[in-house]
Write an enzyme that holds these catalytic residues in place. Structure first.
Site, PDB file in Angstrom:
ATOM      1  N   CYS A   1       0.845  -1.195   0.000  1.00 51.60           N
ATOM      2  CA  CYS A   1       0.000   0.000   0.000  1.00 51.60           C
ATOM      3  C   CYS A   1       0.881   1.246   0.000  1.00 51.60           C
ATOM      4  O   CYS A   1       1.997   1.230   0.508  1.00 51.60           O
ATOM      5  CB  CYS A   1      -0.912   0.005   1.226  1.00 51.60           C
ATOM      6  SG  CYS A   1      -2.042   1.428   1.267  1.00 51.60           S
TER       7      CYS A   1
ATOM      8  N   ASP B   1       0.477   3.740   1.727  1.00 50.08           N
ATOM      9  CA  ASP B   1       0.439   4.314   3.079  1.00 50.08           C
ATOM     10  C   ASP B   1       1.850   4.583   3.622  1.00 50.08           C
ATOM     11  O   ASP B   1       2.711   3.704   3.578  1.00 50.08           O
ATOM     12  CB  ASP B   1      -0.309   3.334   4.008  1.00 50.08           C
ATOM     13  CG  ASP B   1      -0.708   3.982   5.317  1.00 50.08           C
ATOM     14  OD1 ASP B   1       0.200   4.424   6.068  1.00 50.08           O
ATOM     15  OD2 ASP B   1      -1.917   4.049   5.605  1.00 50.08           O
TER      16      ASP B   1
ATOM     17  N   ARG C   1       2.983   4.671   6.449  1.00 48.08           N
ATOM     18  CA  ARG C   1       3.376   3.924   7.648  1.00 48.08           C
ATOM     19  C   ARG C   1       3.865   2.509   7.356  1.00 48.08           C
ATOM     20  O   ARG C   1       4.185   1.759   8.273  1.00 48.08           O
ATOM     21  CB  ARG C   1       2.195   3.874   8.622  1.00 48.08           C
ATOM     22  CG  ARG C   1       1.751   5.255   9.094  1.00 48.08           C
ATOM     23  CD  ARG C   1       0.383   5.215   9.732  1.00 48.08           C
ATOM     24  NE  ARG C   1      -0.657   4.832   8.775  1.00 48.08           N
ATOM     25  CZ  ARG C   1      -1.941   4.699   9.084  1.00 48.08           C
ATOM     26  NH1 ARG C   1      -2.341   4.894  10.318  1.00 48.08           N
ATOM     27  NH2 ARG C   1      -2.822   4.361   8.156  1.00 48.08           N
TER      28      ARG C   1
ATOM     29  N   HIS D   1      -2.239  -3.985   4.938  1.00 49.29           N
ATOM     30  CA  HIS D   1      -2.062  -3.604   6.338  1.00 49.29           C
ATOM     31  C   HIS D   1      -3.417  -3.351   6.972  1.00 49.29           C
ATOM     32  O   HIS D   1      -4.317  -2.796   6.347  1.00 49.29           O
ATOM     33  CB  HIS D   1      -1.158  -2.370   6.471  1.00 49.29           C
ATOM     34  CG  HIS D   1      -1.739  -1.113   5.901  1.00 49.29           C
ATOM     35  ND1 HIS D   1      -2.319  -0.144   6.684  1.00 49.29           N
ATOM     36  CD2 HIS D   1      -1.852  -0.667   4.624  1.00 49.29           C
ATOM     37  CE1 HIS D   1      -2.743   0.844   5.917  1.00 49.29           C
ATOM     38  NE2 HIS D   1      -2.480   0.558   4.655  1.00 49.29           N
TER      39      HIS D   1
ATOM     40  N   CYS E   1      -6.225  -0.151   6.770  1.00 50.23           N
ATOM     41  CA  CYS E   1      -5.996   0.456   5.450  1.00 50.23           C
ATOM     42  C   CYS E   1      -7.187   1.351   5.057  1.00 50.23           C
ATOM     43  O   CYS E   1      -8.320   0.875   4.917  1.00 50.23           O
ATOM     44  CB  CYS E   1      -5.795  -0.624   4.398  1.00 50.23           C
ATOM     45  SG  CYS E   1      -5.408   0.046   2.763  1.00 50.23           S
TER      46      CYS E   1
END
Ligand code: CO
Length: 224
Positions: free
Chosen positions: A57, A59, A61, A113, A116
């Site tokens: 992803c 993302d 993080r 994750h 998400c």
């Protein structure tokens, strides 16, 4: 229960990150890397031989190398919103083709994750914009597993399960691509895996859905 102020304050502080601080960070990175190995950059400049392709992803993080304790040159990476694998995505196919046929990676890992935002948005009915077209694919995953999902009353648990299903579908879709099928037809050593990363613990959950051949796949996807 309503969210507490403490929860809001607990979000990672990024106020110290500026355009200039990134360049300062780069200087620090160079210094530290050269301290460990004076030839670090020379060796990397000579070429790459990563054994792994990561499909994750976008993302912020979930950085592939940080969370697996790996270094530059060790993981080839493709990231998009909600780690979606669609067989018509030319960007993903180009990365996959290069990784499998040129770099000859041994593992491709789809990494979702928990928490998400892309998956959560796809589970809802709010119109967001252009991204709704991208999330449509995830809605199809929801539709496919709607019986299993609707049997989970707790929203968070259902959300977690949906994140896992999205990865499982990603793995299946990868296995069906002409690139992976072609590699397996030629007996290339290639394994496809599915993981889910937990933001709140840093732990990777191996979904144990790995495939190393098209042995138990629907024959319609296989090449002679
Ligand atoms: Co995400």
């Amino acid at each position: 229960m309503c969210a507490t102020t403490n929860t809001e304050l607990a979000i990672h502080d990024t106020s110290h990150i500026t355009y200039e601080s990134l360049l300062e960070g780069n200087e620090k990175f160079i210094e530290e890397a050269l301290n460990v190995d004076p030839q670090f950059f020379e060796k990397l400049a000579n070429g790459q031989k990563p054994p792994v392709l990561w499909i994750g992803c976008a993302d912020s993080r979930v950085p592939a190398d940080r969370i697996t304790n790996t270094n530059p040159g060790e993981i080839f990476v493709h990231r998009n919103i909600a780690n979606v694998v669609v067989h018509t995505d030319l960007n993903l196919l180009s990365v996959l083709d290069y990784a499998v046929n040129v770099l000859k990676v041994k593992h491709v890992i789809v990494v979702g994750h928990y928490g998400c935002g892309g998956v959560e948005a796809a589970m809802g009915n709010k119109q967001v914009g252009l991204i709704d077209n991208w999330l449509r694919t995830i809605k199809d995953v929801y539709h496919k597993y709607s019986n299993e999902l609707s049997a989970i009353p707790d929203h968070k648990e259902r959300f977690n399960k949906m994140v896992e299903y999205n990865v499982i579908e990603g793995v299946e879709n990868l296995c069906k691509t002409t690139i992976v099928q072609g590699a397996w037809k030629n007996n290339q050593d290639l394994s496809i895996h599915g993981w889910v990363y937990a933001l709140n613990t840093g732990k990777i959950n191996d979904l144990k859905v790995s495939r190393t051949s098209s042995a138990d796949m629907d024959p319609i996807y296989k090449f002679d």
